[in-house]
Design a protein around this motif. Structure first.
Motif, PDB file in Angstrom:
ATOM      1  N   LEU A  81      -2.288   7.047   1.329  1.00  0.00           N
ATOM      2  CA  LEU A  81      -1.441   6.823   0.157  1.00  0.00           C
ATOM      3  C   LEU A  81      -0.979   5.366   0.112  1.00  0.00           C
ATOM      4  N   LEU A  82      -0.529   4.865   1.245  1.00  0.00           N
ATOM      5  CA  LEU A  82      -0.065   3.471   1.310  1.00  0.00           C
ATOM      6  C   LEU A  82      -1.192   2.480   1.056  1.00  0.00           C
ATOM      7  N   THR A  83      -2.325   2.678   1.748  1.00  0.00           N
ATOM      8  CA  THR A  83      -3.400   1.685   1.652  1.00  0.00           C
ATOM      9  C   THR A  83      -4.186   1.763   0.348  1.00  0.00           C
ATOM     10  N   GLN A  84      -3.957   2.803  -0.441  1.00  0.00           N
ATOM     11  CA  GLN A  84      -4.504   2.808  -1.799  1.00  0.00           C
ATOM     12  C   GLN A  84      -3.602   2.014  -2.743  1.00  0.00           C
ATOM     13  N   TRP A  85      -2.380   1.729  -2.297  1.00  0.00           N
ATOM     14  CA  TRP A  85      -1.420   0.998  -3.128  1.00  0.00           C
ATOM     15  C   TRP A  85      -1.322  -0.472  -2.721  1.00  0.00           C
ATOM     16  N   VAL A  86      -1.343  -0.737  -1.426  1.00  0.00           N
ATOM     17  CA  VAL A  86      -1.262  -2.110  -0.913  1.00  0.00           C
ATOM     18  C   VAL A  86      -2.286  -2.279   0.216  1.00  0.00           C
ATOM     19  N   PRO A  87      -2.704  -3.518   0.488  1.00  0.00           N
ATOM     20  CA  PRO A  87      -3.593  -3.731   1.630  1.00  0.00           C
ATOM     21  C   PRO A  87      -2.876  -3.366   2.943  1.00  0.00           C
ATOM     22  N   GLN A  88      -3.635  -2.944   3.912  1.00  0.00           N
ATOM     23  CA  GLN A  88      -3.055  -2.561   5.194  1.00  0.00           C
ATOM     24  C   GLN A  88      -2.193  -3.674   5.789  1.00  0.00           C
ATOM     25  N   ALA A  89      -2.593  -4.919   5.594  1.00  0.00           N
ATOM     26  CA  ALA A  89      -1.854  -6.056   6.150  1.00  0.00           C
ATOM     27  C   ALA A  89      -0.451  -6.185   5.569  1.00  0.00           C
ATOM     28  N   ALA A  90      -0.172  -5.544   4.439  1.00  0.00           N
ATOM     29  CA  ALA A  90       1.156  -5.612   3.822  1.00  0.00           C
ATOM     30  C   ALA A  90       2.146  -4.631   4.451  1.00  0.00           C
ATOM     31  N   ILE A  91       1.667  -3.678   5.226  1.00  0.00           N
ATOM     32  CA  ILE A  91       2.547  -2.654   5.804  1.00  0.00           C
ATOM     33  C   ILE A  91       3.322  -3.260   6.976  1.00  0.00           C
ATOM     34  N   ARG A  92       4.641  -3.200   6.886  1.00  0.00           N
ATOM     35  CA  ARG A  92       5.503  -3.749   7.938  1.00  0.00           C
ATOM     36  C   ARG A  92       6.028  -2.659   8.874  1.00  0.00           C
ATOM     37  N   SER A  93       6.227  -1.456   8.349  1.00  0.00           N
ATOM     38  CA  SER A  93       6.619  -0.330   9.194  1.00  0.00           C
ATOM     39  C   SER A  93       6.179   0.954   8.512  1.00  0.00           C
ATOM     40  N   PHE A  94       5.959   1.973   9.345  1.00  0.00           N
ATOM     41  CA  PHE A  94       5.485   3.266   8.840  1.00  0.00           C
ATOM     42  C   PHE A  94       5.889   4.306   9.870  1.00  0.00           C
ATOM     43  N   GLY A  95       6.795   5.198   9.483  1.00  0.00           N
ATOM     44  CA  GLY A  95       7.258   6.249  10.385  1.00  0.00           C
ATOM     45  C   GLY A  95       7.169   7.598   9.710  1.00  0.00           C
ATOM     46  N   VAL A  96       6.691   8.598  10.449  1.00  0.00           N
ATOM     47  CA  VAL A  96       6.450   9.919   9.878  1.00  0.00           C
ATOM     48  C   VAL A  96       7.144  10.991  10.700  1.00  0.00           C
ATOM     49  N   ARG A  97       7.719  11.986   9.999  1.00  0.00           N
ATOM     50  CA  ARG A  97       8.302  13.177  10.640  1.00  0.00           C
ATOM     51  C   ARG A  97       7.508  14.390  10.171  1.00  0.00           C
ATOM     52  N   PHE A  98       7.129  15.221  11.107  1.00  0.00           N
ATOM     53  CA  PHE A  98       6.421  16.452  10.779  1.00  0.00           C
ATOM     54  C   PHE A  98       7.462  17.520  10.480  1.00  0.00           C
ATOM     55  N   THR A  99       7.325  18.206   9.336  1.00  0.00           N
ATOM     56  CA  THR A  99       8.359  19.154   8.919  1.00  0.00           C
ATOM     57  C   THR A  99       7.877  20.587   8.784  1.00  0.00           C
ATOM     58  N   ALA A 100       6.555  20.800   8.667  1.00  0.00           N
ATOM     59  CA  ALA A 100       6.024  22.159   8.552  1.00  0.00           C
ATOM     60  C   ALA A 100       4.529  22.144   8.859  1.00  0.00           C
ATOM     61  N   ILE A 101       4.018  23.279   9.246  1.00  0.00           N
ATOM     62  CA  ILE A 101       2.601  23.422   9.566  1.00  0.00           C
ATOM     63  C   ILE A 101       1.780  23.473   8.279  1.00  0.00           C
ATOM     64  N   THR A 102       0.655  22.776   8.288  1.00  0.00           N
ATOM     65  CA  THR A 102      -0.283  22.812   7.169  1.00  0.00           C
ATOM     66  C   THR A 102      -1.344  23.862   7.472  1.00  0.00           C
ATOM     67  N   GLN A 103      -1.457  24.835   6.578  1.00  0.00           N
ATOM     68  CA  GLN A 103      -2.397  25.939   6.759  1.00  0.00           C
ATOM     69  C   GLN A 103      -3.763  25.610   6.152  1.00  0.00           C
ATOM     70  N   VAL A 104      -4.784  26.233   6.695  1.00  0.00           N
ATOM     71  CA  VAL A 104      -6.123  26.139   6.115  1.00  0.00           C
ATOM     72  C   VAL A 104      -6.030  26.625   4.661  1.00  0.00           C
ATOM     73  N   GLY A 105      -6.678  25.909   3.771  1.00  0.00           N
ATOM     74  CA  GLY A 105      -6.699  26.275   2.352  1.00  0.00           C
ATOM     75  C   GLY A 105      -5.672  25.560   1.509  1.00  0.00           C
ATOM     76  N   GLU A 106      -4.683  24.935   2.128  1.00  0.00           N
ATOM     77  CA  GLU A 106      -3.665  24.240   1.329  1.00  0.00           C
ATOM     78  C   GLU A 106      -4.181  22.889   0.841  1.00  0.00           C
ATOM     79  N   ARG A 107      -3.874  22.588  -0.400  1.00  0.00           N
ATOM     80  CA  ARG A 107      -4.057  21.230  -0.925  1.00  0.00           C
ATOM     81  C   ARG A 107      -2.763  20.488  -0.638  1.00  0.00           C
ATOM     82  N   LEU A 108      -2.882  19.233  -0.284  1.00  0.00           N
ATOM     83  CA  LEU A 108      -1.703  18.428   0.008  1.00  0.00           C
ATOM     84  C   LEU A 108      -1.517  17.376  -1.071  1.00  0.00           C
ATOM     85  N   VAL A 109      -0.293  17.279  -1.551  1.00  0.00           N
ATOM     86  CA  VAL A 109       0.069  16.325  -2.586  1.00  0.00           C
ATOM     87  C   VAL A 109       0.873  15.215  -1.908  1.00  0.00           C
TER      88      VAL A 109
END
Length: 139
Positions: free
Chosen positions: A70-98
C-alpha cells in the motif's frame, strides 16, 4: 513514480487503497516459500485440526507485506521513514483484504516535510487484521 505533494495534502486525506484477491492455500504456500516461514499453522490442515483449529490461516507478516505494498504504491520505498504494524486478528483462508490509509499529521522531521499515516488491513466486513502507522517524506 510521482510522489504526492506535501502542500496539497490535508489531514484526513485518504491514500489510494486496494483489495487483495481472496487469500488461498496457494497464497500461503507461495508466501511460505518466499519468506522461509513454513510453520504448519499456515500450511498443514491435519496439524491445525489436531490443535483444535478448524483451518490453516495466513501468516501475520503477509498482512504486513500488503500494507508495505500500500505504501510503495503511493510513494517510493526510499521515502518511507518509519513503518510499524500491530497484528489485531487472524486472517482466514478465503478472506479478501482491504488495505487503506489516511493522513493523520503533517510534520517536519530531520528537515524534511513528512506525513504520518494510519494504515489498516481489514477483511471486507471491516474487521481489522492489522493496524499500522508510517511516516513518509514528501517533496
Amino acid at each position: 513514480m510521482t510522489k504526492p505533494n506535501y502542500d496539497a495534502l490535508n489531514v484526513g486525506d485518504a491514500i489510494p487503497s486496494f483489495t487483495t484477491e481472496p487469500v488461498s492455500r496457494l497464497t500461503l504456500a507461495l508466501y511460505a516459500t518466499g519468506s522461509g516461514d513454513h510453520h504448519p499453522l499456515h500450511l498443514d490442515q491435519d496439524y491445525v485440526r489436531a490443535k483444535g483449529i478448524p483451518d490453516v490461516f495466513a501468516h501475520g507478516m503477509l498482512g504486513m507485506a500488503y500494507l508495505g505494498r500500500l505504501l510503495t504504491q503511493w510513494v517510493p520505498q526510499a521515502a518511507i521513514r518509519s513503518f510499524g504494524v500491530r497484528f489485531t486478528a487472524i486472517t482466514q483462508v478465503g478472506e479478501r483484504l482491504v488495505c487503506t490509509g489516511k493522513v493523520v499529521e503533517k510534520l517536519e522531521q530531520a528537515g524534511q516535510k513528512c506525513v504520518r499515516l494510519e494504515l489498516t488491513c481489514a477483511n471486507e466486513q471491516g474487521e481489522a487484521k492489522h493496524k499500522a502507522d508510517a511516516v513518509v517524506a514528501l517533496a
